[in-house]
Design a protein around this motif. Structure first.
Motif, mmCIF file in Angstrom:
data_model
loop_
_atom_site.group_PDB
_atom_site.id
_atom_site.type_symbol
_atom_site.label_atom_id
_atom_site.label_comp_id
_atom_site.label_asym_id
_atom_site.label_seq_id
_atom_site.Cartn_x
_atom_site.Cartn_y
_atom_site.Cartn_z
ATOM 1 N N TYR A 153 0.767 -1.351 0.202
ATOM 2 C CA TYR A 153 0.191 0.037 0.155
ATOM 3 C C TYR A 153 0.956 1.291 -0.023
ATOM 4 C CZ TYR A 153 -3.342 3.529 1.330
ATOM 5 O OH TYR A 153 -4.247 4.232 1.410
ATOM 6 N N THR A 154 0.646 1.903 -1.003
ATOM 7 C CA THR A 154 1.492 3.247 -1.016
ATOM 8 C C THR A 154 0.645 4.628 -0.257
ATOM 9 O OG1 THR A 154 0.637 3.938 -3.318
ATOM 10 C CG2 THR A 154 2.767 2.819 -2.926
ATOM 11 N N LEU A 155 0.967 5.133 0.510
ATOM 12 C CA LEU A 155 0.123 6.207 1.120
ATOM 13 C C LEU A 155 0.249 7.386 0.182
ATOM 14 C CD1 LEU A 155 2.300 6.043 4.674
ATOM 15 C CD2 LEU A 155 -0.157 5.882 4.073
ATOM 16 N N PRO A 156 -1.117 8.007 0.276
ATOM 17 C CA PRO A 156 -1.335 9.218 -0.583
ATOM 18 C C PRO A 156 -0.286 10.414 -0.067
ATOM 19 C CG PRO A 156 -3.180 8.856 0.743
ATOM 20 C CD PRO A 156 -2.328 7.758 0.920
ATOM 21 N N LYS A 157 -0.233 11.218 -1.224
ATOM 22 C CA LYS A 157 0.738 12.524 -0.969
ATOM 23 C C LYS A 157 -0.323 13.786 -0.957
ATOM 24 C CE LYS A 157 4.505 10.471 -3.259
ATOM 25 N NZ LYS A 157 5.620 10.400 -2.190
ATOM 26 N N LEU A 158 0.223 14.810 -0.403
ATOM 27 C CA LEU A 158 -0.450 16.293 -0.602
ATOM 28 C C LEU A 158 0.187 16.838 -1.747
ATOM 29 C CD1 LEU A 158 -0.395 16.884 3.310
ATOM 30 C CD2 LEU A 158 -2.370 16.213 1.995
ATOM 31 N N TYR A 159 -0.603 17.548 -2.400
ATOM 32 C CA TYR A 159 -0.139 18.416 -3.599
ATOM 33 C C TYR A 159 -0.525 19.856 -3.520
ATOM 34 C CZ TYR A 159 0.380 13.921 -5.595
ATOM 35 O OH TYR A 159 0.676 12.645 -6.062
ATOM 36 N N PHE A 160 0.466 20.866 -3.262
ATOM 37 C CA PHE A 160 0.349 22.072 -3.295
ATOM 38 C C PHE A 160 0.949 22.911 -4.223
ATOM 39 C CE2 PHE A 160 0.560 20.511 1.334
ATOM 40 C CZ PHE A 160 -0.534 20.903 1.943
ATOM 41 N N LYS A 161 0.120 24.021 -4.739
ATOM 42 C CA LYS A 161 0.741 25.037 -5.585
ATOM 43 C C LYS A 161 0.869 26.217 -4.771
ATOM 44 C CE LYS A 161 0.601 26.304 -10.464
ATOM 45 N NZ LYS A 161 -0.019 26.163 -11.666
ATOM 46 N N ASN A 162 1.841 26.735 -4.666
ATOM 47 C CA ASN A 162 2.207 27.919 -3.922
ATOM 48 C C ASN A 162 2.482 29.253 -4.732
ATOM 49 O OD1 ASN A 162 1.531 26.526 -1.301
ATOM 50 N ND2 ASN A 162 3.971 26.248 -0.916
ATOM 51 N N TYR A 163 1.839 30.267 -4.599
ATOM 52 C CA TYR A 163 2.116 31.338 -5.225
ATOM 53 C C TYR A 163 2.954 32.287 -4.037
ATOM 54 C CZ TYR A 163 -1.092 29.866 -8.646
ATOM 55 O OH TYR A 163 -1.775 29.020 -9.855
ATOM 56 N N TYR A 164 3.944 33.056 -4.690
ATOM 57 C CA TYR A 164 4.855 33.921 -3.790
ATOM 58 C C TYR A 164 4.705 35.169 -4.582
ATOM 59 C CZ TYR A 164 6.371 29.975 -1.295
ATOM 60 O OH TYR A 164 6.474 28.550 -0.507
ATOM 61 N N SER A 165 4.747 36.254 -3.813
ATOM 62 C CA SER A 165 5.047 37.814 -4.283
ATOM 63 C C SER A 165 6.349 37.940 -4.469
ATOM 64 C CB SER A 165 4.729 38.738 -3.461
ATOM 65 O OG SER A 165 5.242 38.694 -2.187
ATOM 66 N N ILE A 166 6.981 38.609 -5.460
ATOM 67 C CA ILE A 166 8.337 39.089 -5.384
ATOM 68 C C ILE A 166 9.212 39.105 -4.219
ATOM 69 C CG2 ILE A 166 10.225 40.065 -6.857
ATOM 70 C CD1 ILE A 166 8.410 38.476 -8.704
ATOM 71 N N GLU A 167 8.645 40.026 -3.422
ATOM 72 C CA GLU A 167 9.383 40.424 -2.130
ATOM 73 C C GLU A 167 9.505 39.381 -1.433
ATOM 74 O OE1 GLU A 167 5.696 42.995 -0.489
ATOM 75 O OE2 GLU A 167 6.867 43.658 -2.151
ATOM 76 N N ALA A 168 8.278 38.471 -1.258
ATOM 77 C CA ALA A 168 8.247 37.344 -0.287
ATOM 78 C C ALA A 168 9.178 35.993 -0.807
ATOM 79 C CB ALA A 168 6.795 36.664 -0.239
ATOM 80 N N ALA A 169 9.187 36.006 -2.247
ATOM 81 C CA ALA A 169 10.106 34.989 -2.788
ATOM 82 C C ALA A 169 11.587 35.173 -2.387
ATOM 83 C CB ALA A 169 9.861 34.869 -4.198
ATOM 84 N N ILE A 170 11.963 36.543 -2.776
ATOM 85 C CA ILE A 170 13.295 36.927 -2.121
ATOM 86 C C ILE A 170 13.330 36.943 -0.746
ATOM 87 C CG2 ILE A 170 14.864 38.669 -2.480
ATOM 88 C CD1 ILE A 170 13.449 39.799 -5.126
ATOM 89 N N HIS A 171 12.720 37.341 -0.081
ATOM 90 C CA HIS A 171 12.958 37.211 1.430
ATOM 91 C C HIS A 171 13.038 35.753 1.757
ATOM 92 C CE1 HIS A 171 12.784 38.413 5.625
ATOM 93 N NE2 HIS A 171 11.761 37.360 5.827
ATOM 94 N N LYS A 172 12.376 34.908 1.409
ATOM 95 C CA LYS A 172 12.421 33.327 1.876
ATOM 96 C C LYS A 172 13.303 32.737 0.973
ATOM 97 C CE LYS A 172 9.212 30.903 3.226
ATOM 98 N NZ LYS A 172 7.954 30.256 3.617
#
Length: 107
Positions: free
Chosen positions: A62-81
């Motif tokens: 049995y393979t456990l299911p996965k969680l799929y996320f599509k994250n959107y970042y603003s430019i300033e947040a993406a540079i900060h992280k």
């Protein structure tokens, strides 16, 4: 006035208006074509508990299911992280995407 980027930092081309999405980090509304998108696939269970659950499972393969996320970042947040980096004037013109360290292309 000089242009900093060839596409003005967007992927809109000839469209007049683009829907807005929420930044995951700051909650800010940003145009969908300007947002930094990252697709994340996670296991439902963390790796420390994964072995215990597979031992207790009645089904053998049995393979456990996965969680799929599509994250959107603003430019300033993406540079900060540190999802994207600030690039030099010549570096901004390079449009080749570098593969991630763990992923190898099978071409």
């Amino acid at each position: 006035m000089t242009k900093k980027r060839r596409n003005n930092g967007r992927n809109k081309s000839n469209r007049g208006h683009v829907k807005r999405v929420h930044c995951v980090f700051s909650g800010k509304l940003i145009p969908k074509d300007k947002a930094i998108r990252r697709y994340i696939v996670k296991n439902i269970i963390e790796s420390s508990a994964l072995g215990d659950i597979q031992d207790a499972c009645a089904l053998e393969y049995y393979t456990l299911p996965k969680l799929y996320f599509k994250n959107y970042y603003s430019i300033e947040a993406a540079i900060h992280k540190k999802i994207v980096r600030v690039r030099s004037k010549e570096g901004r013109k390079v449009r080749v995407f570098l593969p991630k360290k763990g992923i190898q292309n099978s071409f």
